[in-house]
Design a protein around this motif. Sequence first.
Motif, PDB file in Angstrom:
ATOM      1  N   SER A 145       1.532 -34.151   3.502  1.00  0.00           N
ATOM      2  CA  SER A 145       1.162 -33.506   4.760  1.00  0.00           C
ATOM      3  C   SER A 145       0.740 -32.058   4.562  1.00  0.00           C
ATOM      4  O   SER A 145      -0.135 -31.557   5.271  1.00  0.00           O
ATOM      5  CB  SER A 145       2.338 -33.574   5.742  1.00  0.00           C
ATOM      6  OG  SER A 145       3.478 -32.905   5.210  1.00  0.00           O
ATOM      7  N   THR A 195       2.685 -32.922  10.937  1.00  0.00           N
ATOM      8  CA  THR A 195       4.010 -33.538  11.047  1.00  0.00           C
ATOM      9  C   THR A 195       4.570 -33.465  12.464  1.00  0.00           C
ATOM     10  O   THR A 195       5.625 -34.032  12.738  1.00  0.00           O
ATOM     11  CB  THR A 195       4.993 -32.852  10.092  1.00  0.00           C
ATOM     12  OG1 THR A 195       5.013 -31.441  10.374  1.00  0.00           O
ATOM     13  CG2 THR A 195       4.580 -33.064   8.632  1.00  0.00           C
ATOM     14  N   MET A 240      -1.902 -39.459   5.978  1.00  0.00           N
ATOM     15  CA  MET A 240      -0.506 -39.434   5.539  1.00  0.00           C
ATOM     16  C   MET A 240      -0.026 -40.852   5.215  1.00  0.00           C
ATOM     17  O   MET A 240       0.740 -41.062   4.272  1.00  0.00           O
ATOM     18  CB  MET A 240       0.372 -38.805   6.618  1.00  0.00           C
ATOM     19  CG  MET A 240       0.197 -37.304   6.774  1.00  0.00           C
ATOM     20  SD  MET A 240       1.127 -36.632   8.186  1.00  0.00           S
ATOM     21  CE  MET A 240       2.812 -36.999   7.692  1.00  0.00           C
TER      22      MET A 240
END
Length: 420
Positions: free
Chosen positions: A301, A200, A295
């Motif tokens: 994630s 992320t 993703m």
Amino acid sequence: MASGQNLVFKMPIFLCEWSPVVTVDGRALKFLQRVMRHLPDEDQLGYVLSSIAAEINAAVLVFDIEGELVGSIGGAPSELIWEKVEEDVVESTARVGKWVLLTRRLGPNRQGFTLVLATRVAEEVEASAELIDAAEIAINAVLAVLRGDDARWVRENAELLEALEKGIPQAREHRFWPRLTEFGFIAHTSFLVVVDEAVTGDVPSSDFLWTLHERAYSSGVPLLAAARLAIASSDSVIHMLVPDTADAKDWLRRDFSGRAVGISESHYSLTDVPIGLREAEYAQRVAITRAKARMNTGEGSELIAEVANYRELRLGTWSAVISPIDQFRSRKRGLLGTFDQHAEILETVIIFLANDLSVNDTAQQLFLHPNTVRYRLGRAESLLGGSLSSPLVITDLTLALEAEIWAHRPHEHRAGEGSQ
């Protein structure tokens, strides 16, 4: 590790940043003064817990945030007690068998350690709130010293890695191996450089490095690790150095959910650390691109763990990743721009390549009739101005769409291929 060192407490007890603002009664104040004045040079936490146990006539346990037992006195069943108190929010009374428990969270915002007082000779722990406050002050004071030593250990570990990454002359290498042995490495054995990042892109918290060291230590893996380095591509990136062992490679593949990891080739000389860093950065670029593509397909994630080994990158992937990134993006854009108004056609091409050019497997994955797939592939050939049976066209598409192809590979194929 720092927790195994001898600790000497020298700071004023009421200046500890974790100490609560409390009003203690006469008994509690005398207890606190007596304990802090007579702290020994060794096992200070054990001394404090023993003093509390004697004053309150109860077993005393301290757990860290992960539930690991930091210290205890009195023989209470620590595993059963943690299972019980883990559910409680801040402060509560509970029972485990014949044991009556009083729980209190310690540390900043009551989110650090957990203090448990336990007795099986009374219906409740017989201690005033003031006395428990005094016990908390004493424990927090010692833990603050312990955490200070931990922070110093982590900082020295990171500084060593940073020095190696900047480059050392061959003539000084013999001075650095003894420093690595202090952190568990075996001198003059091969090592790997690792670059790691959350998929992320989150910047690691201040406690992340210590948690990373704890996880490596529990897996028997020596580790140098550093974050927020000037040499790093961003603040979200972690640099590491680990021995080239089966345990280290297994740890990197097992304990990094939600992260994208790049691993260098094996190196023997510490003068090669900067070379290994570049290799790990190239591999991590592949890993993070693949992770983001996964993703985009809807995978969570936190479940993605992409590990790419520089040595194992396919020739095409390697060629693409070491090329100037801006030029590669420009050429990729030039190739794929023809699909800007044809998202379905591009998706079909990606899944066709991901399924090793099988029309039937592509149709099954897209829930389409094979003839629909053939029609879309024909449209793609018209847009590209070349045949999808041409190795040159397939090579260009594979290089441009490597991450997307990887993300759509059947799981059994992806798992069996590693970074190949």
